[in-house]
Write a protein that holds these residues in place. Structure first.
Motif, PDB file in Angstrom:
ATOM      1  N   ASN A 108       0.853  -1.183   0.000  1.00 48.91           N
ATOM      2  CA  ASN A 108       0.000   0.000   0.000  1.00 48.91           C
ATOM      3  C   ASN A 108       0.892   1.235   0.000  1.00 48.91           C
ATOM      4  OD1 ASN A 108      -1.638   2.234   1.054  1.00 48.91           O
ATOM      5  ND2 ASN A 108      -3.153   0.674   1.586  1.00 48.91           N
ATOM      6  N   ASP A 110       0.182   4.337   0.716  1.00 48.32           N
ATOM      7  CA  ASP A 110      -0.026   5.335   1.765  1.00 48.32           C
ATOM      8  C   ASP A 110       1.212   5.384   2.653  1.00 48.32           C
ATOM      9  OD1 ASP A 110      -2.559   6.455   1.348  1.00 48.32           O
ATOM     10  OD2 ASP A 110      -3.549   4.686   2.187  1.00 48.32           O
ATOM     11  N   GLU A 137       0.916   4.124  -6.992  1.00 47.12           N
ATOM     12  CA  GLU A 137       0.647   2.839  -6.338  1.00 47.12           C
ATOM     13  C   GLU A 137       0.568   1.739  -7.385  1.00 47.12           C
ATOM     14  OE1 GLU A 137      -1.828   2.075  -2.458  1.00 47.12           O
ATOM     15  OE2 GLU A 137      -3.226   2.264  -4.146  1.00 47.12           O
ATOM     16  N   TYR A 141      -2.131  -3.535  -5.303  1.00 44.67           N
ATOM     17  CA  TYR A 141      -1.701  -3.214  -3.941  1.00 44.67           C
ATOM     18  C   TYR A 141      -2.496  -2.011  -3.440  1.00 44.67           C
ATOM     19  CZ  TYR A 141       2.133  -6.428  -4.768  1.00 44.67           C
ATOM     20  OH  TYR A 141       2.858  -7.557  -5.055  1.00 44.67           O
ATOM     21  N   GLY A 142      -2.655  -1.943  -2.130  1.00 40.82           N
ATOM     22  CA  GLY A 142      -3.394  -0.831  -1.564  1.00 40.82           C
ATOM     23  C   GLY A 142      -4.795  -0.771  -2.142  1.00 40.82           C
ATOM     24  N   LEU A 143      -5.176   0.414  -2.602  1.00 36.72           N
ATOM     25  CA  LEU A 143      -6.523   0.621  -3.136  1.00 36.72           C
ATOM     26  C   LEU A 143      -6.535   0.764  -4.651  1.00 36.72           C
ATOM     27  CD1 LEU A 143      -7.871   3.091  -0.420  1.00 36.72           C
ATOM     28  CD2 LEU A 143      -7.843   0.582  -0.414  1.00 36.72           C
ATOM     29  N   ASN A 145      -6.797  -1.276  -7.519  1.00 39.14           N
ATOM     30  CA  ASN A 145      -7.116  -2.631  -7.946  1.00 39.14           C
ATOM     31  C   ASN A 145      -8.049  -2.640  -9.150  1.00 39.14           C
ATOM     32  OD1 ASN A 145      -6.117  -4.605  -5.603  1.00 39.14           O
ATOM     33  ND2 ASN A 145      -6.825  -2.694  -4.704  1.00 39.14           N
ATOM     34  N   ILE A 376      -9.218  -6.998  -1.022  1.00 36.63           N
ATOM     35  CA  ILE A 376      -8.132  -6.161  -1.532  1.00 36.63           C
ATOM     36  C   ILE A 376      -7.295  -5.623  -0.380  1.00 36.63           C
ATOM     37  CG2 ILE A 376      -9.438  -5.523  -3.582  1.00 36.63           C
ATOM     38  CD1 ILE A 376      -9.867  -2.744  -2.236  1.00 36.63           C
ATOM     39  N   ASP A 377      -6.168  -5.002  -0.727  1.00 34.71           N
ATOM     40  CA  ASP A 377      -5.227  -4.426   0.232  1.00 34.71           C
ATOM     41  C   ASP A 377      -4.608  -5.492   1.123  1.00 34.71           C
ATOM     42  OD1 ASP A 377      -3.683  -2.441   1.331  1.00 34.71           O
ATOM     43  OD2 ASP A 377      -5.234  -1.666   2.681  1.00 34.71           O
ATOM     44  N   ASN A 378      -4.332  -6.634   0.548  1.00 36.34           N
ATOM     45  CA  ASN A 378      -3.607  -7.715   1.206  1.00 36.34           C
ATOM     46  C   ASN A 378      -2.311  -7.902   0.423  1.00 36.34           C
ATOM     47  OD1 ASN A 378      -2.554 -10.097   2.215  1.00 36.34           O
ATOM     48  ND2 ASN A 378      -4.493 -11.216   2.166  1.00 36.34           N
ATOM     49  N   ALA A 379      -1.316  -7.106   0.792  1.00 37.24           N
ATOM     50  CA  ALA A 379      -0.068  -7.075   0.024  1.00 37.24           C
ATOM     51  C   ALA A 379       0.598  -8.438  -0.018  1.00 37.24           C
ATOM     52  CB  ALA A 379       0.883  -6.037   0.615  1.00 37.24           C
TER      53      ALA A 379
END
Length: 563
Positions: A108, A110, A137, A141-143, A145, A376-379
């Motif tokens: 992510n 951020d 990004e 990854y992160g938001l 997607n 989502i956001d599960n690196a």
């Protein structure tokens, strides 16, 4: 007698099969997971501190988030777009200056707005060259997607090539939020691509795959060579840690392995309980968990002093009654007891919190949601998809012919089994990442591209996947410099006034000089003109099943064991 390397490869194929990228139920990383090749986070100054351009204009805070309409699939633009996040500032920009683009890669984004500032090499390039900086990004990854989940069906669009195409499409089509931001594409202004670790490799791979798109690149600790059996990850750690600590770790690991392979149930249970892991079922999980102490090395930096997790660990083994051990260490009996005490009283809580050992460190219980959670956001899940398909980098034991600070019970199939467990619909059998295709397509160690600067660290555990690998003899040139400092992982990305090691400062100065020379010769070209319908690219390399490896087996050994 030591096994020949070819027989050692067979041992790898038939050996004990555990860690996959995922998270515990409380959101912390699973405690027996391989470490990704991540870029260190750098925070920007507080939002309360005004950001002003060189002409005095007050600019948005560094952490202001912008969105770009990125293609879902560069091979099929008709599928539409998704919102890709990016951060941007033109604090140092003057008309005609370069655009410096970077991504933190597998995480992510951020918290990475510090890479817009001169707290990093990105900002130094911008400050010197009157440039503008961007952090983008990475897809999945992160938001950022393409789809609302991380299912196998969605992840089919999570490839190195799609990520490279993202960078091209962004550079050619973005309208930057600054005066003239619609007229600074790569055909009108020089773009510099910067990355570290995986994103450093992405810098090299992109410049190979999109020649002429970027005027220059800076690749820090860039893991350009994809390697399945990346046992050499631990070699810089073994060679550069205090000699007494290294000696005792090797002795302890040897004792653990001998005990676990002995068949003596009483001795095995005593060894498990020594580390506070008596309730764990699988011995490869128990022994593999001890890698956590070694992975802490990746978080070190040349400016770190006493008190870091890794130095505390070595002190726990090597300082007795206020006296440090000689180079040979205190010996295996003391080291086993000391390491066990450290795990039980201090370290376990750091890794696992209040979770039980099987949930935190075990890798065979498929009821745990980190195997099946597709949110989502599960690196970890996103990174493991790339690991399982294209890059490998499995951090396991050294071959039997070399000293090892990692248990011999942990071999590549220990990790490859988990690819099957996390992505069962994609992998009916444990897959072999197709590193041969990756290295052929993006040139790996054989990269030869103009205006690409490589920066590496002597003490970086990822060094042997970079162009400074001990097994290679890649020469630095004026057009493709290789500068090596006395650093750890991506140490040269960060600039801390008065704190940067002199050797790293020298790497940064050399890079700044190279950029100045290269950009002075840059001329606009049509290569960077905007595109609305990107060219087709080859399909994702086919995943290789272990059943294929026996025909021909020699080809397998070349990609699996020769590094």
């Amino acid at each position: 007698m030591a096994l020949p390397r070819c027989l050692y490869g067979l041992v790898l194929l038939l050996s004990c099969l555990s860690v996959v990228s995922g998270r515990l139920r409380d959101g912390r990383p699973h405690g027996n997971i391989m470490r990704p090749a991540t870029v260190p986070m750098v925070k920007a100054p507080s939002a309360d501190t005004p950001v002003t351009s060189r002409n005095g204009t007050v600019l948005p805070p560094y952490d202001t988030t912008y969105y770009f309409d990125q293609l879902i699939d560069h091979n099929n633009p008709s599928l539409g777009t998704f919102k890709q996040r990016f951060w941007h500032t033109y604090e140092f920009y003057e008309k005609g200056g370069p655009i410096i683009l970077s991504t933190p890669g597998e995480g992510n984004a951020d918290g990475y707005s510090g890479y817009l500032t001169n707290r990093t090499i990105n900002g130094l390039f911008a400050q010197q060259q009157n440039g503008s900086t961007i952090v983008i990004e990475h897809r999945f990854y992160g938001l950022s997607n393409p789809y609302s989940n991380l299912s196998v069906q969605s992840l089919k669009l999570h490839t190195i090539q799609q990520a490279i195409d993202d960078l091209e499409y962004f550079a050619k089509n973005v309208n930057l939020p600054m005066p003239g931001g619609d007229s600074v594409g790569p055909d009108k202004a020089p773009w510099i691509l910067v990355g570290g670790s995986y994103s450093g490799a992405l810098t090299s791979w992109t410049m190979v795959n999109k020649p002429g798109l970027f005027a220059a690149g800076y690749a820090s600790s860039a893991v350009v060579e994809a390697i399945v059996d990346f046992w050499r990850y631990f070699e810089p750690i073994r060679q550069n840690m205090p000699a007494n600590c290294s000696a005792d770790i090797q002795a302890v690991i040897s004792r653990v392995d001998k005990t676990f392979l002995s068949g003596n149930a009483t001795a095995i249970q005593a060894m498990k309980e020594n580390f506070g892991l008596g309730n764990m079922t699988h011995l490869d999980d128990v022994a593999g968990a001890l890698r956590n102490n070694l992975w802490d090395w990746q978080s070190l930096d040349v400016t770190d002093g006493p008190g870091t997790q890794f130095t505390e660990f070595c002190d726990a083994l090597e300082v007795k009654n206020g006296v440090s051990a000689p180079a040979a260490g205190w010996g295996v009996d003391h080291a086993v007891a000391a390491w066990g005490t450290y795990w039980r009283t201090t370290y376990y809580a750091n890794v696992c919190g209040t979770s039980n050992a099987e949930d935190c460190l075990g890798t065979y219980d498929l009821s745990q949601d980190y195997w099946t959670n597709t949110a989502i956001d599960n690196a970890g899940r996103s990174w493991y998809w790339i690991v399982c398909n294209e890059v490998g980098y499995l951090q396991d034991a050294a071959p039997l012919t070399s000293p090892s600070i990692v248990t011999r019970l942990v071999q590549p199939l220990y990790d490859l089994r988990q690819c099957q467990q996390m992505f069962p619909s994609a992998f009916p059998l444990p897959p072999i990442p197709n590193v041969l295709a990756t290295n052929i397509k993006y040139h790996g160690w054989n990269v030869q591209i103009n205006n690409l600067f490589f920066a590496n660290g002597i003490r970086d555990p990822w060094k042997d996947a970079t162009v400074s690998a001990e097994t290679q003899n890649i020469q630095s040139t004026a057009s493709q410099p290789i500068a090596v400092g006395d650093g750890f992982h991506c140490s040269d990305l960060i600039t801390r006034a008065g704190l940067v090691d002199a050797s790293i400062a020298a790497v940064q100065a050399k890079a700044l000089a190279s950029m100045k020379t290269w950009l002075s010769a840059w001329k606009p070209s049509s290569n960077g003109s905007p595109v609305k319908t990107p060219r087709s690219v080859p399909a994702t390399p086919k995943i290789i099943s272990p059943l294929v490896l026996w025909k021909p087996v020699n080809a397998w050994f070349r990609q699996f064991g020769s590094h």
